[in-house]
Scaffold this motif. Sequence first.
Motif, mmCIF file in Angstrom:
data_model
loop_
_atom_site.group_PDB
_atom_site.id
_atom_site.type_symbol
_atom_site.label_atom_id
_atom_site.label_comp_id
_atom_site.label_asym_id
_atom_site.label_seq_id
_atom_site.Cartn_x
_atom_site.Cartn_y
_atom_site.Cartn_z
ATOM 1 N N ALA A 1 0.832 -1.206 0.000
ATOM 2 C CA ALA A 1 0.000 0.000 0.000
ATOM 3 C C ALA A 1 0.867 1.256 0.000
ATOM 4 O O ALA A 1 0.623 2.194 -0.772
ATOM 5 C CB ALA A 1 -0.933 -0.002 1.202
ATOM 6 N N LEU A 2 1.904 1.294 0.834
ATOM 7 C CA LEU A 2 2.807 2.452 0.865
ATOM 8 C C LEU A 2 3.432 2.686 -0.508
ATOM 9 O O LEU A 2 3.545 3.826 -0.968
ATOM 10 C CB LEU A 2 3.930 2.220 1.882
ATOM 11 N N HIS A 3 3.854 1.592 -1.145
ATOM 12 C CA HIS A 3 4.490 1.662 -2.464
ATOM 13 C C HIS A 3 3.516 2.231 -3.498
ATOM 14 O O HIS A 3 3.854 3.141 -4.255
ATOM 15 C CB HIS A 3 4.944 0.247 -2.848
ATOM 16 N N GLU A 4 2.293 1.707 -3.503
ATOM 17 C CA GLU A 4 1.323 2.134 -4.516
ATOM 18 C C GLU A 4 0.843 3.565 -4.274
ATOM 19 O O GLU A 4 0.630 4.328 -5.228
ATOM 20 C CB GLU A 4 0.139 1.161 -4.555
ATOM 21 N N HIS B 1 8.089 -0.205 6.155
ATOM 22 C CA HIS B 1 7.005 0.687 6.583
ATOM 23 C C HIS B 1 7.422 2.149 6.604
ATOM 24 O O HIS B 1 6.834 2.960 7.312
ATOM 25 C CB HIS B 1 6.446 0.241 7.945
ATOM 26 N N ASN B 2 8.442 2.478 5.821
ATOM 27 C CA ASN B 2 8.878 3.868 5.711
ATOM 28 C C ASN B 2 9.387 4.086 4.288
ATOM 29 O O ASN B 2 10.159 3.270 3.782
ATOM 30 C CB ASN B 2 9.990 4.157 6.734
ATOM 31 N N PRO B 3 8.948 5.157 3.614
ATOM 32 C CA PRO B 3 9.416 5.383 2.236
ATOM 33 C C PRO B 3 10.925 5.556 2.123
ATOM 34 O O PRO B 3 11.491 5.312 1.057
ATOM 35 C CB PRO B 3 8.683 6.669 1.827
ATOM 36 N N GLY B 4 11.568 6.009 3.192
ATOM 37 C CA GLY B 4 13.012 6.181 3.162
ATOM 38 C C GLY B 4 13.423 7.582 2.755
ATOM 39 O O GLY B 4 12.670 8.306 2.092
ATOM 40 N N PRO B 5 14.628 7.998 3.152
ATOM 41 C CA PRO B 5 15.068 9.378 2.930
ATOM 42 C C PRO B 5 15.177 9.785 1.464
ATOM 43 O O PRO B 5 14.873 10.931 1.123
ATOM 44 C CB PRO B 5 16.436 9.445 3.631
ATOM 45 N N ALA C 1 20.855 15.045 -1.523
ATOM 46 C CA ALA C 1 21.296 15.348 -0.152
ATOM 47 C C ALA C 1 20.916 14.227 0.812
ATOM 48 O O ALA C 1 21.603 13.999 1.810
ATOM 49 C CB ALA C 1 20.692 16.666 0.305
ATOM 50 N N ALA C 2 19.831 13.512 0.500
ATOM 51 C CA ALA C 2 19.353 12.450 1.386
ATOM 52 C C ALA C 2 20.048 11.116 1.120
ATOM 53 O O ALA C 2 19.894 10.163 1.892
ATOM 54 C CB ALA C 2 17.843 12.282 1.213
ATOM 55 N N SER C 3 20.817 11.044 0.033
ATOM 56 C CA SER C 3 21.463 9.793 -0.349
ATOM 57 C C SER C 3 22.873 9.716 0.227
ATOM 58 O O SER C 3 23.601 10.715 0.246
ATOM 59 C CB SER C 3 21.539 9.696 -1.882
ATOM 60 N N ASN D 1 16.071 2.470 1.780
ATOM 61 C CA ASN D 1 15.469 3.083 0.589
ATOM 62 C C ASN D 1 14.855 2.057 -0.367
ATOM 63 O O ASN D 1 14.626 2.353 -1.535
ATOM 64 C CB ASN D 1 16.522 3.911 -0.156
ATOM 65 N N SER D 2 14.538 0.872 0.132
ATOM 66 C CA SER D 2 14.114 -0.204 -0.780
ATOM 67 C C SER D 2 12.619 -0.219 -1.084
ATOM 68 O O SER D 2 12.181 -1.003 -1.929
ATOM 69 C CB SER D 2 14.527 -1.569 -0.212
#
Length: 265
Positions: free
Chosen positions: A113-116, A234-238, A185-187, A220-221
């Motif tokens: 769901a987060l991905h979509e 459960h987190n989109p990542g930086p 900057a987040a990478s 970040n996956s």
Amino acid sequence: EEFPLEAQTALEYALDIWGQLLNSEIPIWVNANWGTLNSGVLAQAGPETLHTNFPGATYGNKYFPGALANSLSVSDLSPGQPDLNITFGDGINWYYGLDGNTPSGFYDFVTVALHEISHGLGFIGSATHNGTSGFIGLSGTPLIYDVFVETSDGSDILSFNSGTVSLGETLESDALFWSGTEAFAASTTGRPRLYSPPNWDGGSSFSHLRENSYTSGNENSLMTPFLGTAEAIHNPGPIVEGMFRDMGWDTEIIACGIISAVSGQ
């Protein structure tokens, strides 16, 4: 088919995660459906409406997904219409728990769901490939995502002519990057890398992060194209959060709970 109650709860949980990351004065309307998808497809999603050259647009002559356009213009540009549509596969071994402890053989519904939702909110490009030539733009107008895609030497993807072999080769180069300053900057590993395998993978190429750069377990996956069973993110990542800022999303949180979901049949 009826949208299962367990799935609604998990979807609302995923929406809340996004709601705490993005700020918008205009509620975001998500239309969620339960249905039969092609074999191997867990779910699919995209913006329902696109807008260009509206008050508040950060770029001219570019399509912005409805939710982002509404946020930037501080108005509902498509009253009475959902901002994004998601369809979840009805034949999937879903795990509806909210704890991320996904059992072997099951797919984590919250993760998908987060991905979509991410795709529907703007993590989606317009590039296509016919086996020889590459194409970009919808009737000649690029999406805001497309603006930030570049080659390894820093050439803007929009500098290639749509409908050319040259663009086609570039889309299959395994060497596409995100040029936005916030995501950079987040990478921790330089420019974020996009999924652009040597053979065009429709529905996955271009509009995902590179699988081999952000493997399972990497923070970040979430927005890579493939999800394993028992894998929970459960987190989109930086990097993804940075990409959203690059595209114009406000992540300075003032109010949470901005997203409302309406399930279709």
